[in-house]
Enzyme design. Structure first.
Site, PDB file in Angstrom:
ATOM      1  CG  ASP A 469      -6.356  -5.764   3.006  1.00 25.29           C
ATOM      2  OD1 ASP A 469      -6.213  -5.372   4.182  1.00 25.29           O
ATOM      3  OD2 ASP A 469      -5.465  -5.656   2.147  1.00 25.29           O
ATOM      4  CG  ASP A 537       0.747  -4.634   4.512  1.00 20.89           C
ATOM      5  OD1 ASP A 537       0.212  -5.750   4.399  1.00 20.89           O
ATOM      6  OD2 ASP A 537       0.128  -3.570   4.326  1.00 20.89           O
TER       7      ASP A 537
END
Length: 787
Positions: A469, A537
């Site tokens: 990430d 997301d």
């Protein structure tokens, strides 16, 4: 194929041609598009006596640069359009009088130093230009014939005896002889990435890109130019992309004489790079493609290119596992017992990989601390990662892990030990985002530290998957190791690429997934190291239809991470059917991100059936040829809709998504024209068996029940937890040409006037899947499980 025929240079793929020729000291672009039989006199720009206030460059034939299509334009010599290169020489001048010296053909690739590049190209052309000031440029073109893709980039070398400062060095310049195009960019923000924005060009400049340090969810480096009348399936369309993950610039300029210049490359804002005598600078590779089959043709060219020449290693064409990620089930609040309860239930449902997300290290009970301290939190995981990994393996699950290596929390042991390792400008307090700072990857010692930490982590436990990430933009850009701060952005990205090369190269059997607050770094550069990217997301089914549709403009579904999440959705609070969430997520790398221990018995049965169906058709879902049949961005009869289709290479199998957003009441559903089939074969069309929650009918239940019940009461909820209603069944046999030309007519949608087995109950944000098999061939064998 590359041909050098006197002054003519021909670059030809299976269906496209890029032609250029010497014009005095210039290299003129003659044509890029459909492959033709080139003739230099017929294709040359005819300038005659010139126009109006032209500035004329003397040569074998006097030319006004402003009227020509050029491969590399001299700077400060009368071409008032922006060019690829801007330089400042030791005497303070900035005029670059580029002169074409010649071209040579090479069989071997010529990759850029310190940057990722496509692999497996057929041939390479190097065109060389010089200036009187001692700066040399090489334009490097590589052909990928079966993909109808040509990559190009720039290499600059200081051949003089004094320093030269480069202020702009873009990767690609394409001059087109007309301006009647529609430009489509793919813009957005967190949770709404890559939405197509189309606008016709007018005289002037359209400039877009990223200044965030990432390729960015604000504007992806992929874009398109379409001629008038072009659509999804027909018409002339150009596609462009960049193999780079940092800040970038794209610029489309239509000049006063009807030509269009397309530029792409590293963001020049705040950029400067001084070349000492003998030094060299490489730019990232730009990607060009063309199709006469519309935007869909451009997309499928790029799918082949990404799958065959960008993604590499053992995972390039290997089926990807179905995973469960604990994030939206637990966030930071978990312990080993909770994780194992999730894992045991996941295994029963058919999940193959369990991914532990953020919160496993340091004092990481929130996002306010501990990034950089990758020591296991023993209170949460008393047996460490190795203990958890072994227990997951004993359950029959592979183990995956989340990391965010490029960041550091001010509240961390790493920051307290090395505050100078964080990116910050002297004398200015650094700006925070998500309570974190960026590590200075311009520093070799920081790169080495991350390589060592990640290698040790991967050696410490049976980790088969890494979610990598990156959760903030770049600000306060400065590195004390650089004498020239204009180098920061490119140096930082080269440092990241070195870390990625070392880590992913050392663990080829580990499946790496890139992530950056979802889709903030969805680009070809990251795909050179990691075969898939977390698309967004936002896991809401309808938003994902838009996000995945936009992303599919330039990237195949085989690189898109897609999860089924809870309803109401955590990003939009929108409710949607469990089956619809799967139907959308199945067109990519399937995962689940919800608390599976809280599913009802009926929901668990549905999820198990979904996973079994996906495994049976995994290769088709992940690697089938993707077609967009209906766009969620275009209003349609019957309300908002989205339709996709994947077809096997041999055209014997296909899967179709038919989905809706907000429906229009009391409306018919027009036939759905399919694509990619064999027109001369017959196909069996079957709807996937799906389930409907009886609570979706609300108080209408009382219209059919023998007694009136409280539809919000315990009785109905208890029944719904154990029983779901079957959807309608559809089965047809039809020829491929019928399905593609006349279209598939599905059963009528529920319109408020009655319900029976001939009606499709499709409320807002619902979907159906259809499976097609060619006749009379036998049904294909089930797909093998994930190894």
């Amino acid at each position: 194929m590359i041909r050098l025929d006197g002054d003519l240079i021909c670059l030809e793929t299976d269906h496209t041609g890029y032609y250029m020729a010497r014009r005095g000291a210039l290299l003129e672009t003659l044509h890029y598009g459909t492959k033709i039989q080139p003739d230099v006199p017929a294709l040359r720009e005819k300038t005659g006596a010139g126009y109006g206030t032209d500035v004329v460059v003397a040569g074998a034939e006097p030319d006004s640069l402003l009227h020509l299509c050029l491969e590399l334009t001299p700077d400060g010599r009368g071409d008032f359009r922006m060019g690829m290169v801007s330089a400042r020489f030791a005497d303070g001048s900035s005029v670059c009088d580029w002169a074409f010296c010649g071209a040579e053909q090479r069989e071997e690739p010529l990759p850029p130093a310190g940057l990722p590049a496509a692999w497996g190209g057929a041939e390479t052309l190097v065109s060389t230009f010089t200036t009187t000031k001692g700066l040399e440029a090489q334009l490097i073109y590589t052909l990928y014939p079966a993909c109808d893709v040509i990559t190009r980039r720039l290499r600059l070398r200081n051949t003089g005896d004094a320093p030269v400062t480069i202020l702009r060095c873009l990767s690609s310049q394409l001059d087109l002889p007309r301006r009647e195009y529609t430009l489509t960019t793919f813009t957005g923000a967190w949770a709404r990435e890559r939405r197509p924005q189309a606008a016709p060009l007018t005289e002037g400049v359209r400039e877009f890109g990223s200044r965030t340090g990432n390729s960015s969810h604000y504007c992806n480096p992929f874009f398109q130019l379409a001629e008038p009348g072009a659509g999804e399936d027909s018409g002339r369309v150009y596609g462009f992309n960049l193999i780079y993950s940092g800040s970038h610039l794209e610029r489309v300029e239509t000049g006063p004489y009807g030509k269009t210049r397309v530029l792409s490359g590293i963001q020049p804002e705040h950029f400067s790079w001084t070349l000492a005598p003998g030094e060299m600078l490489d730019t990232p590779e730009a990607v060009l493609t063309f199709s006469r089959q519309g935007t869909g043709g451009v997309s499928r060219n790029l799918y082949r290119f990404v799958q065959r020449h960008i993604v590499r290693g053992p995972w390039a064409d290997r089926p990807r596992p179905v995973l469960l990620n604990n994030w939206e089930a637990t966030y930071f609040d978990f312990n080993e017992g909770k994780l194992l309860r999730l894992a045991r239930e996941a295994k029963k449902l058919g999940i193959e990989l369990f991914v532990l997300d953020d919160g496993w290290f340091g004092k990481r009970d929130s996002d306010t601390c501990s990034l950089g301290d990758y020591t296991v939190n023993s209170k949460k995981l008393p047996g460490g990662l190795a203990g958890l990994g072994r227990k997951l393996n004993d359950l029959g699950l592979a183990f995956g892990l989340w990391v965010e290596p490029e960041m550091v929390s001010p509240d961390s042991e790493l920051y307290r030990s090395h505050p100078d390792w964080a990116v910050q400008t002297p004398g200015i307090s650094p700006a925070l985002s998500r309570h974190q700072l960026v590590l200075d990857l311009c520093r070799p010692e920081v790169q080495d530290y991350l390589i060592g930490q990640l290698n040790a982590l991967l050696d410490s436990a049976p980790i088969r998957y890494i979610k990598w990430d990156m959760n903030r933009h770049m600000t306060d850009c400065y590195s004390p190791v650089l004498a020239e701060q204009g180098q920061f952005s490119l140096c930082w990205m080269q440092g990241l690429y070195r870390v990625l090369e070392q880590v992913t190269g050392s663990y080829p059997e580990v499946l790496f997934e890139s992530c950056a607050s979802g889709g903030n770094r969805f680009d070809l550069g990251m795909l050179c190291y990691m075969p898939q990217i977390w698309t967004s997301d936002d896991t809401d089914a309808w938003e994902r239809m838009k996000i995945q549709s936009g992303t599919s403009g330039g990237y195949p579904q085989s690189v898109m991470g897609c999860h089924v999440a809870a309803s109401p959705n955590h990003q939009t609070l929108r409710t949607s059917q469990l089956e619809a969430r799967f139907d959308v997520a199945a067109f990519g790398i399937l995962g689940y991100e919800l608390d599976v221990t809280r599913l009802s018995p009926a929901e668990k049965s549905v999820v198990a059936a979904q996973i079994a169906f996906y495994k049976q058709h995994r290769k088709l879902f992940q690697f089938g040829q993707l077609y967009r049949l209906a766009s969620p961005f275009v209003p349609a009869a019957g309300g908002e809709s989205c339709a996709w289709m994947v077809v096997s290479d041999d055209k014997t199998e296909a899967l179709v998504l038919d989905a809706v957003g907000r429906i229009e009441p009391n409306s018919e559903t027009p036939p759905l024209r399919l694509a990619g089939l064999d027109p001369n074969r017959r196909y069996q069309v079957e709807s996937r068996a799906q389930k409907i929650d009886i609570r979706d009918f609300g108080t209408l239940l009382n219209a059919v029940l023998p007694v009136s019940v409280n539809t919000s009461g315990l009785l109905v909820h208890a029944a719904a937890d154990r029983y779901m209603l079957d959807t309608e069944k559809e089965s047809y046999t039809a020829a491929g040409d019928l399905l593609m030309e006349a279209g598939l007519r599905r059963k009528a949608r529920f319109a408020g006037t009655g319900y029976n087995e001939e009606v499709r109950v499709m409320p807002d944000y619902s979907a159906r899947l259809y499976y097609l098999t060619a006749l009379p061939d036998a049904l294909p064998a089930p797909e093998p499980g994930w190894p």
